[in-house]
Scaffold this motif. Structure first.
Motif, PDB file in Angstrom:
ATOM      1  N   GLU A  70       0.818  -1.217   0.000  1.00  0.00           N
ATOM      2  CA  GLU A  70       0.000   0.000   0.000  1.00  0.00           C
ATOM      3  C   GLU A  70       0.853   1.268   0.000  1.00  0.00           C
ATOM      4  N   ALA A  71       1.938   1.262   0.735  1.00  0.00           N
ATOM      5  CA  ALA A  71       2.790   2.444   0.798  1.00  0.00           C
ATOM      6  C   ALA A  71       3.402   2.748  -0.569  1.00  0.00           C
ATOM      7  N   ASP A  72       3.845   1.692  -1.272  1.00  0.00           N
ATOM      8  CA  ASP A  72       4.428   1.881  -2.609  1.00  0.00           C
ATOM      9  C   ASP A  72       3.408   2.495  -3.561  1.00  0.00           C
ATOM     10  N   VAL A  73       2.196   1.928  -3.568  1.00  0.00           N
ATOM     11  CA  VAL A  73       1.167   2.390  -4.500  1.00  0.00           C
ATOM     12  C   VAL A  73       0.701   3.797  -4.144  1.00  0.00           C
ATOM     13  N   THR A  74       0.599   4.095  -2.847  1.00  0.00           N
ATOM     14  CA  THR A  74       0.160   5.428  -2.423  1.00  0.00           C
ATOM     15  C   THR A  74       1.150   6.499  -2.866  1.00  0.00           C
ATOM     16  N   ARG A  75       2.446   6.232  -2.675  1.00  0.00           N
ATOM     17  CA  ARG A  75       3.471   7.202  -3.107  1.00  0.00           C
ATOM     18  C   ARG A  75       3.447   7.377  -4.627  1.00  0.00           C
ATOM     19  N   TRP A  76       3.312   6.276  -5.339  1.00  0.00           N
ATOM     20  CA  TRP A  76       3.290   6.337  -6.802  1.00  0.00           C
ATOM     21  C   TRP A  76       2.080   7.137  -7.298  1.00  0.00           C
ATOM     22  N   PHE A  77       0.903   6.911  -6.708  1.00  0.00           N
ATOM     23  CA  PHE A  77      -0.316   7.585  -7.146  1.00  0.00           C
ATOM     24  C   PHE A  77      -0.238   9.079  -6.837  1.00  0.00           C
ATOM     25  N   ALA A  78       0.364   9.443  -5.701  1.00  0.00           N
ATOM     26  CA  ALA A  78       0.523  10.860  -5.367  1.00  0.00           C
ATOM     27  C   ALA A  78       1.422  11.552  -6.388  1.00  0.00           C
ATOM     28  N   ALA A  79       2.514  10.896  -6.772  1.00  0.00           N
ATOM     29  CA  ALA A  79       3.406  11.472  -7.781  1.00  0.00           C
ATOM     30  C   ALA A  79       2.725  11.518  -9.139  1.00  0.00           C
ATOM     31  N   LEU A  80       1.911  10.510  -9.430  1.00  0.00           N
ATOM     32  CA  LEU A  80       1.217  10.454 -10.716  1.00  0.00           C
ATOM     33  C   LEU A  80       0.269  11.639 -10.876  1.00  0.00           C
ATOM     34  N   ASN A  81      -0.379  12.038  -9.804  1.00  0.00           N
ATOM     35  CA  ASN A  81      -1.320  13.158  -9.868  1.00  0.00           C
ATOM     36  C   ASN A  81      -0.633  14.484 -10.176  1.00  0.00           C
ATOM     37  N   ASN A  82       0.682  14.549  -9.940  1.00  0.00           N
ATOM     38  CA  ASN A  82       1.430  15.754 -10.288  1.00  0.00           C
ATOM     39  C   ASN A  82       1.839  15.767 -11.755  1.00  0.00           C
ATOM     40  N   ARG A  83       1.689  14.643 -12.436  1.00  0.00           N
ATOM     41  CA  ARG A  83       2.124  14.534 -13.828  1.00  0.00           C
ATOM     42  C   ARG A  83       0.959  14.480 -14.812  1.00  0.00           C
ATOM     43  N   ILE A  84      -0.226  14.129 -14.350  1.00  0.00           N
ATOM     44  CA  ILE A  84      -1.359  13.890 -15.241  1.00  0.00           C
ATOM     45  C   ILE A  84      -2.624  14.368 -14.543  1.00  0.00           C
ATOM     46  N   GLY A  85      -3.676  14.609 -15.302  1.00  0.00           N
ATOM     47  CA  GLY A  85      -4.936  15.046 -14.729  1.00  0.00           C
ATOM     48  C   GLY A  85      -5.570  13.985 -13.852  1.00  0.00           C
ATOM     49  N   ASN A 106      -4.390  -7.061  -2.949  1.00  0.00           N
ATOM     50  CA  ASN A 106      -4.219  -5.966  -3.909  1.00  0.00           C
ATOM     51  C   ASN A 106      -4.187  -4.629  -3.169  1.00  0.00           C
ATOM     52  N   PRO A 107      -3.049  -3.925  -3.137  1.00  0.00           N
ATOM     53  CA  PRO A 107      -2.963  -2.678  -2.369  1.00  0.00           C
ATOM     54  C   PRO A 107      -3.726  -1.514  -2.998  1.00  0.00           C
ATOM     55  N   CYS A 108      -4.134  -1.639  -4.259  1.00  0.00           N
ATOM     56  CA  CYS A 108      -4.870  -0.548  -4.913  1.00  0.00           C
ATOM     57  C   CYS A 108      -6.243  -0.338  -4.295  1.00  0.00           C
ATOM     58  N   ARG A 109      -6.763  -1.349  -3.612  1.00  0.00           N
ATOM     59  CA  ARG A 109      -8.119  -1.262  -3.072  1.00  0.00           C
ATOM     60  C   ARG A 109      -8.247  -0.232  -1.965  1.00  0.00           C
ATOM     61  N   VAL A 110      -7.158   0.095  -1.325  1.00  0.00           N
ATOM     62  CA  VAL A 110      -7.248   1.017  -0.186  1.00  0.00           C
ATOM     63  C   VAL A 110      -6.843   2.438  -0.564  1.00  0.00           C
ATOM     64  N   VAL A 111      -6.424   2.645  -1.809  1.00  0.00           N
ATOM     65  CA  VAL A 111      -6.018   3.982  -2.245  1.00  0.00           C
ATOM     66  C   VAL A 111      -7.246   4.734  -2.749  1.00  0.00           C
ATOM     67  N   ARG A 112      -7.470   5.900  -2.218  1.00  0.00           N
ATOM     68  CA  ARG A 112      -8.640   6.696  -2.605  1.00  0.00           C
ATOM     69  C   ARG A 112      -8.383   7.371  -3.951  1.00  0.00           C
ATOM     70  N   LEU A 113      -9.266   7.132  -4.904  1.00  0.00           N
ATOM     71  CA  LEU A 113      -9.132   7.715  -6.229  1.00  0.00           C
ATOM     72  C   LEU A 113      -9.552   9.180  -6.218  1.00  0.00           C
ATOM     73  N   ASN A 114      -9.213   9.889  -7.270  1.00  0.00           N
ATOM     74  CA  ASN A 114      -9.629  11.282  -7.410  1.00  0.00           C
ATOM     75  C   ASN A 114     -11.136  11.365  -7.608  1.00  0.00           C
ATOM     76  N   ARG A 115     -11.729  12.400  -7.060  1.00  0.00           N
ATOM     77  CA  ARG A 115     -13.163  12.571  -7.179  1.00  0.00           C
ATOM     78  C   ARG A 115     -13.536  12.871  -8.626  1.00  0.00           C
ATOM     79  N   LYS A 116     -14.547  12.179  -9.108  1.00  0.00           N
ATOM     80  CA  LYS A 116     -14.990  12.390 -10.480  1.00  0.00           C
ATOM     81  C   LYS A 116     -15.894  13.608 -10.574  1.00  0.00           C
ATOM     82  N   ARG A 117     -15.862  14.236 -11.732  1.00  0.00           N
ATOM     83  CA  ARG A 117     -16.724  15.401 -11.945  1.00  0.00           C
ATOM     84  C   ARG A 117     -18.184  14.968 -11.969  1.00  0.00           C
ATOM     85  N   LYS A 118     -18.997  15.556 -11.098  1.00  0.00           N
ATOM     86  CA  LYS A 118     -20.391  15.165 -10.994  1.00  0.00           C
ATOM     87  C   LYS A 118     -21.296  15.989 -11.910  1.00  0.00           C
ATOM     88  N   CYS A 119     -20.964  17.240 -12.097  1.00  0.00           N
ATOM     89  CA  CYS A 119     -21.811  18.116 -12.908  1.00  0.00           C
ATOM     90  C   CYS A 119     -21.422  17.989 -14.375  1.00  0.00           C
TER      91      CYS A 119
END
Length: 398
Positions: A156-171, A200-213
């Motif tokens: 989980e720690a590996d995936v969390t760090r990777w996802f945080a860095a990914l959000n700085n590179r892509i929408g 699967n450690p991806c299950r505990v990582v919170r995804l970005n909120r999707k646009r509702k409107c």
């Protein structure tokens, strides 16, 4: 950060998992110490001389008392580890040996090797457009994601760090899409025997909120767009004329861009379009009078099977983004995407009091929740009708 501060932080972390403010380093000559907790029988936390802490569980397997490491205390909460310990003991009671299974998993490949295997074995199931998109995401964001790490060691720690860095590179939407690829990869790693089940450690990582409107065009905006489309369809540029016709058909059918851009004359069958393939598989799109008249007005070119043809480059009109940007600018609708035309079709259907199942059928939705976003539009009009009826009754009673 001073050593004293670090020791204090680690001590507080130990207290949070119920160990108490134990010293970080053990007395000289003692490589580790295990403190047994009371959440489950045989469940404890092992503290090494280096300060590393892992949850463990003891159970009798095949006549021997085995100690199984559950996971790092910095990654798992005490409750999570206790639940795993309960399952390990339950499996041990019916003859399952988690230690032997973990030994099997240690033969797992490195992440980059498994990524190649996953692509080779699984990508054949994707549609061509999906394969193109996933190949791009793999090249940019997955190939070098976890260098040197084995697939069974990814946590989980590996995936969390990777996802945080990914959000700085892509929408945010793109980051969620890459995360879904990684999550499916790790599910397959479990299915193919490279990881233990349900890890699967991806299950505990919170995804970005999707646009509702979702953006859709009002009647006034539709009039502006209609004027701009009509002007574009009278221009001398045949490619621009084809693009304007394709955009108009998008608005009249609620189809996705790819579904219209890939249309061939054999797909037109009377008052319907028989899509051979779409995001949700083959489906039927019904054509209203305006849509049928538009299709009938399109020129049929000799030996050209496609409805929308790029005469300049002698190929199907795959991309209409350039022409869409020009048309929406003329209409003063710079914030409207092509996909918003699909939302416009559905929104006006809801405001015309069509039922959600009918709207879902028109759009080709396979899941009701995909159509549920339009429910509030129908409710607004029902409320308006109720208010009108109430006012009429009040007038009769006065």
């Amino acid at each position: 950060m001073t050593a004293h501060t670090l020791e204090k932080i680690l001590a507080e972390a130990l207290a949070e998992v119920g160990v108490g403010a134990a010293p970080i380093r053990l007395p000289s000559g003692r490589p580790r110490e295990t403190k047994w907790l009371h959440d489950e029988r045989g469940f404890g936390i092992r503290i090494y001389a280096t300060g590393r802490k892992v949850y463990v569980v003891q159970a009798r397997m095949a006549g021997r008392l085995r100690t199984v490491t559950i996971g790092h205390a910095a990654v798992l909460t005490r409750h999570q580890a206790a639940m795993v310990a309960r399952r390990v003991r339950a499996h041990a009671e019916v003859g399952f040996d988690p230690a032997a299974d973990r030994q099997r998993v240690r033969s797992a490949p490195r992440f980059d090797d498994f990524l190649s295997e996953y692509w080779r074995r699984w990508s054949a199931r994707w549609k061509p457009a999906t394969r193109i998109t996933h190949d791009k995401y793999r090249r940019l964001y997955l190939d070098d994601a976890f260098p040197g790490l084995f697939i069974d060691a990814l946590n989980e720690a590996d995936v969390t760090r990777w996802f945080a860095a990914l959000n700085n590179r892509i929408g945010p939407g793109g980051a969620n899409r890459v995360m879904s690829i990684l999550s499916n990869m790790l599910n397959k790693a479990e299915d193919w025997g490279y990881r233990l089940e349900n890890t699967n450690p991806c299950r505990v990582v919170r995804l970005n909120r999707k646009r509702k409107c979702e953006r859709f065009l009002s009647l006034a905006e539709l009039e502006k767009l209609g004027t701009a489309l009509e002007a574009a369809r009278t221009e001398a540029d045949p490619v621009g004329v084809a693009a304007a016709a394709a955009i108009t058909l998008l608005l009249l059918t609620g189809c996705r861009v790819g579904e219209i851009a890939n249309l061939q004359w054999r797909d037109i069958q009377g008052n319907r379009i028989k899509l051979r393939d779409s995001k949700t598989g083959p489906r039927t799109v019904w054509l209203g009078r305006e849509a049928r008249e538009l299709v009938a007005s399109l020129p049929k070119l000799k030996n050209i099977p496609w409805l929308f043809w790029n005469a300049r480059y002698r190929r199907p009109l795959r991309t209409i983004d350039y022409y869409w940007r020009e048309i929406r600018a003329q209409a003063g609708l710079d914030d409207v995407r092509l996909h918003d035309l699909r939302h416009t079709f559905a929104s006006h259907a809801a405001m015309s009091k069509e039922t959600l199942p009918m709207i879902g059928r028109l759009l080709g939705h396979t899941h009701p929740q995909s159509t549920a976003r339009y429910a509030h539009l129908g409710e607004d009009h029902v409320l308006g009708a109720a208010e009108q009826i109430g006012a009429a009754i009040e007038r009769m009673l006065s």
